[in-house]
Motif scaffolding. Structure first.
Motif, PDB file in Angstrom:
ATOM      1  N   LYS A   1       0.833  -1.190   0.000  1.00 23.41           N
ATOM      2  CA  LYS A   1       0.000   0.000   0.000  1.00 23.41           C
ATOM      3  C   LYS A   1       0.872   1.245   0.000  1.00 23.41           C
ATOM      4  O   LYS A   1       2.051   1.205   0.381  1.00 23.41           O
ATOM      5  N   VAL A   2       0.273   2.357  -0.423  1.00 28.55           N
ATOM      6  CA  VAL A   2       0.981   3.636  -0.395  1.00 28.55           C
ATOM      7  C   VAL A   2       1.376   3.952   1.038  1.00 28.55           C
ATOM      8  O   VAL A   2       0.576   3.802   1.968  1.00 28.55           O
ATOM      9  N   GLY A   3       2.631   4.381   1.220  1.00 28.01           N
ATOM     10  CA  GLY A   3       3.138   4.703   2.545  1.00 28.01           C
ATOM     11  C   GLY A   3       3.917   3.569   3.181  1.00 28.01           C
ATOM     12  O   GLY A   3       4.597   3.788   4.193  1.00 28.01           O
ATOM     13  N   ASP A   4       3.807   2.342   2.624  1.00 29.92           N
ATOM     14  CA  ASP A   4       4.579   1.226   3.165  1.00 29.92           C
ATOM     15  C   ASP A   4       6.067   1.477   2.991  1.00 29.92           C
ATOM     16  O   ASP A   4       6.512   2.081   2.007  1.00 29.92           O
ATOM     17  N   VAL A   5       6.825   0.979   3.966  1.00 29.70           N
ATOM     18  CA  VAL A   5       8.287   1.109   3.927  1.00 29.70           C
ATOM     19  C   VAL A   5       8.892  -0.285   3.753  1.00 29.70           C
ATOM     20  O   VAL A   5       8.577  -1.207   4.510  1.00 29.70           O
ATOM     21  N   ILE A   6       9.762  -0.420   2.758  1.00 27.79           N
ATOM     22  CA  ILE A   6      10.416  -1.690   2.448  1.00 27.79           C
ATOM     23  C   ILE A   6      11.886  -1.573   2.810  1.00 27.79           C
ATOM     24  O   ILE A   6      12.538  -0.569   2.495  1.00 27.79           O
ATOM     25  N   GLN A   7      12.410  -2.608   3.476  1.00 31.50           N
ATOM     26  CA  GLN A   7      13.829  -2.631   3.821  1.00 31.50           C
ATOM     27  C   GLN A   7      14.486  -3.776   3.062  1.00 31.50           C
ATOM     28  O   GLN A   7      14.160  -4.941   3.266  1.00 31.50           O
ATOM     29  N   ALA A   8      15.416  -3.439   2.157  1.00 30.06           N
ATOM     30  CA  ALA A   8      16.186  -4.440   1.405  1.00 30.06           C
ATOM     31  C   ALA A   8      17.650  -4.146   1.622  1.00 30.06           C
ATOM     32  O   ALA A   8      18.152  -3.104   1.191  1.00 30.06           O
ATOM     33  N   GLY A   9      18.354  -5.050   2.293  1.00 27.92           N
ATOM     34  CA  GLY A   9      19.740  -4.778   2.648  1.00 27.92           C
ATOM     35  C   GLY A   9      19.806  -3.572   3.559  1.00 27.92           C
ATOM     36  O   GLY A   9      19.087  -3.491   4.568  1.00 27.92           O
ATOM     37  N   GLN A  10      20.612  -2.586   3.200  1.00 28.83           N
ATOM     38  CA  GLN A  10      20.708  -1.343   3.957  1.00 28.83           C
ATOM     39  C   GLN A  10      19.938  -0.209   3.283  1.00 28.83           C
ATOM     40  O   GLN A  10      20.103   0.951   3.639  1.00 28.83           O
ATOM     41  N   THR A  11      19.123  -0.562   2.291  1.00 23.92           N
ATOM     42  CA  THR A  11      18.359   0.427   1.538  1.00 23.92           C
ATOM     43  C   THR A  11      16.903   0.419   1.985  1.00 23.92           C
ATOM     44  O   THR A  11      16.293  -0.641   2.133  1.00 23.92           O
ATOM     45  N   THR A  12      16.356   1.622   2.187  1.00 20.84           N
ATOM     46  CA  THR A  12      14.946   1.783   2.543  1.00 20.84           C
ATOM     47  C   THR A  12      14.184   2.287   1.325  1.00 20.84           C
ATOM     48  O   THR A  12      14.613   3.249   0.671  1.00 20.84           O
ATOM     49  N   LEU A  13      13.042   1.650   1.046  1.00 23.14           N
ATOM     50  CA  LEU A  13      12.191   2.055  -0.062  1.00 23.14           C
ATOM     51  C   LEU A  13      10.868   2.557   0.500  1.00 23.14           C
ATOM     52  O   LEU A  13      10.200   1.848   1.256  1.00 23.14           O
ATOM     53  N   CYS A  14      10.513   3.781   0.130  1.00 21.28           N
ATOM     54  CA  CYS A  14       9.254   4.365   0.568  1.00 21.28           C
ATOM     55  C   CYS A  14       8.321   4.469  -0.631  1.00 21.28           C
ATOM     56  O   CYS A  14       8.656   5.115  -1.631  1.00 21.28           O
TER      57      CYS A  14
END
Length: 528
Positions: free
Chosen positions: A83-96
């Motif tokens: 959903k919009v606003g979810d935060v994804i953490q992949a490795g040391q990178t954050t995806l908003c």
């Protein structure tokens, strides 16, 4: 779909109309939509985001360190709703995740392998635009941070990773695409972005990569201005003057052109423009674009140098197979970059052939046949080189050598005969050693002739080889066929030139279709 990635304080914006996105770290074999380099803790194919039945989903693709969705591990859990606003953490990178809607596809950055030549500029085209700002592209750029607003500061952060991003691209096409993609991020208020490179040797300007909803728009006149002055500038269409037809046709209103300059050489131009009158480019925009251009120039120059070294390495390898080290050095020093082409002159041809090779090889293992030939050739070729000869080619068990080319040699005839006798001597020596080890041996016949041929480099610029063409080559093969084991047979034309230096006896050799050939069997060199 719009996603903002953050790695070690640096933010990047990813925006695409696609309904499915792979994220991770790309390599030459794996395409990735959302590139999370240089985060080494992100897997190559880390995860994917896609639309299905009006909803968006995310899935970890069995990454090595997993993926967090709003602080919850989703690796091995299948697909999870996004959903919009979810935060994804992949490795040391954050995806908003900022937006998830899809819309009509826009043109992605395109690469033109051969490049498209820019249309020639019209007379007085430069007078149809006004230059409002310019910066010197030959000095280190400075961006007035104190004047930067929030958006400009975010774009300024994007510049920090440019050297590493450009350096990580091993292929030229992916480098150029990345340069334009980063330009789109740094200058988002433009509507069309392009990269033009100067073609080496012709000075033509080639459009190599672009990003625009429609056809790319580049002014050849303004591009050459940037290259000539070594300055980037902001331009705007004059309203009081009648504009050129090309400016009207391409709907060019305002933009920025910045040259790619590396070590005082102008390699190309970065272009960004907007067809609408509402667009406004500032000094900060120009300086940010200059930073992109300077990093891009360094990366492009590095790739071009690597390509040049690759070609030279291939050419050097080809030369070393055919010429002695001294001749290779002389060719490169005096002729510069070797070119395809030929010339006509008299040379001396030596042809050697193993006697009874077919019957000999029939009873041997293939590896043993190759090993035997390599051992004999390994001893014979240095003799050719030592007598200033060139190996034109290997044909099975035969060697075709040329003397007096590619560089003239007034002693080519004597050198060829001396080489032939030395080759027979080394074969005898090799046979002695092979017999002592219980290995098969072979005998060799050699024929030598001189005459006019066409000689030079043929093939392609990537793979050129030296060769000789003419009747003299065929006649040398006839004399070789008439030579018995351990014999060096020369033509009458050769005998006329070397009779003072050799002991020889006259012989006749039969041929299949041309009757008997008059020839001379060389016994030895005369003592001087």
């Amino acid at each position: 779909m719009r996603i903002v990635s953050s790695y070690r304080g640096t933010e990047r914006v990813f925006e695409t109309p696609k309904s499915e996105v792979l994220f991770g770290r790309p390599d030459d074999k794996q395409h990735i939509d959302l590139d999370l380099s240089p985060d080494l803790k992100v897997s190559r194919r880390h995860g994917r985001i896609w639309e299905e039945n009006g909803q968006f989903w995310i899935e970890d693709l069995n990454s090595s360190r997993g993926t967090l969705l709003s602080a919850v591990e989703i690796k091995g859990q299948g697909k999870r709703e996004l959903k919009v606003g979810d935060v994804i953490q992949a490795g040391q990178t954050t995806l908003c995740v900022e937006t998830l809607e899809t819309r009509a596809p826009t043109t992605q950055t395109s690469y033109l392998e051969t490049g498209t030549s820019l249309a020639a500029g019209e007379p007085h085209e430069e007078e149809a635009v006004a230059i409002s700002q310019h910066v010197d592209a030959t000095v280190a750029p400075s961006v007035p941070v104190e004047k930067a607003t929030g958006g400009a500061k975010r774009r300024l952060k994007l510049l920090y990773e440019l050297p590493l991003q450009f350096a990580s691209k091993t292929r030229f096409d992916t480098l150029l695409l990345t340069i334009v993609d980063r330009l789109v991020e740094v200058i988002p208020q433009a509507a069309r972005w392009a990269l033009v490179l100067r073609e080496p040797g012709t000075d033509a300007l080639l459009l190599k990569a672009f990003h625009s909803a429609g056809q790319p728009s580049v002014s050849e006149t303004l591009a050459r201005r940037a290259l000539t002055t070594r300055k980037g500038f902001i331009w705007k269409r004059r309203t009081e003057d009648a504009p050129s037809r090309s400016i009207v046709r391409e709907q060019m209103e305002s933009g920025m052109y910045v040259p790619l300059v590396w070590q005082e050489e102008a390699l190309g131009v970065l272009c960004a423009d907007h067809p609408g009158k509402e667009a406004a480019f500032t000094e900060i925009d120009l300086r940010l674009m200059l930073v992109v251009a300077q990093y891009a120039a360094m990366a492009v120059a590095s790739h071009q140098m690597q390509e040049k070294l690759r070609r030279e390495s291939i050419a050097m390898g080809n030369l070393k197979r055919q010429f002695s080290p001294k001749i290779v050095e002389h060719l490169l020093a005096h002729r510069g970059r070797l070119r395809l082409g030929g010339e006509r002159s008299e040379v001396t041809i030596l042809c050697s052939d193993v006697r009874g090779f077919t019957n000999l090889a029939r009873d041997m293992e293939p590896d043993d046949v190759v090993e035997m030939l390599n051992q004999y050739f390994g001893a014979l070729v240095p003799i050719v080189f030592a007598h200033r000869g060139t190996v034109d080619k290997y044909v099975g068990d035969s060697i075709l050598a040329v003397f007096g080319s590619p560089e003239p040699d007034p002693q080519q005839h004597e050198q060829a005969v001396c080489a032939g006798l030395a080759m027979q001597a080394v074969v005898v020596e090799l046979n002695t050693h092979r017999k002592a080890r219980g290995l098969p041996t072979c005998e060799m016949g050699i024929g030598i002739h001189c005459g006019e041929v066409v000689h030079g480099f043929i093939g392609t610029t990537d793979r050129m080889e030296f060769t000789v063409i003419g009747d003299a080559v065929n006649r040398a093969a006839r004399y070789c066929s008439g030579a018995n084991a351990r014999e060096v047979i020369i033509s009458p034309e050769m005998h006329e030139r070397v009779w003072k230096q050799i002991e020889a006896e006259h012989v006749c050799i039969p041929t299949k279709h041309e009757g008997d050939f008059s020839a001379y069997r060389v016994k030895c060199l005369r003592c001087v």
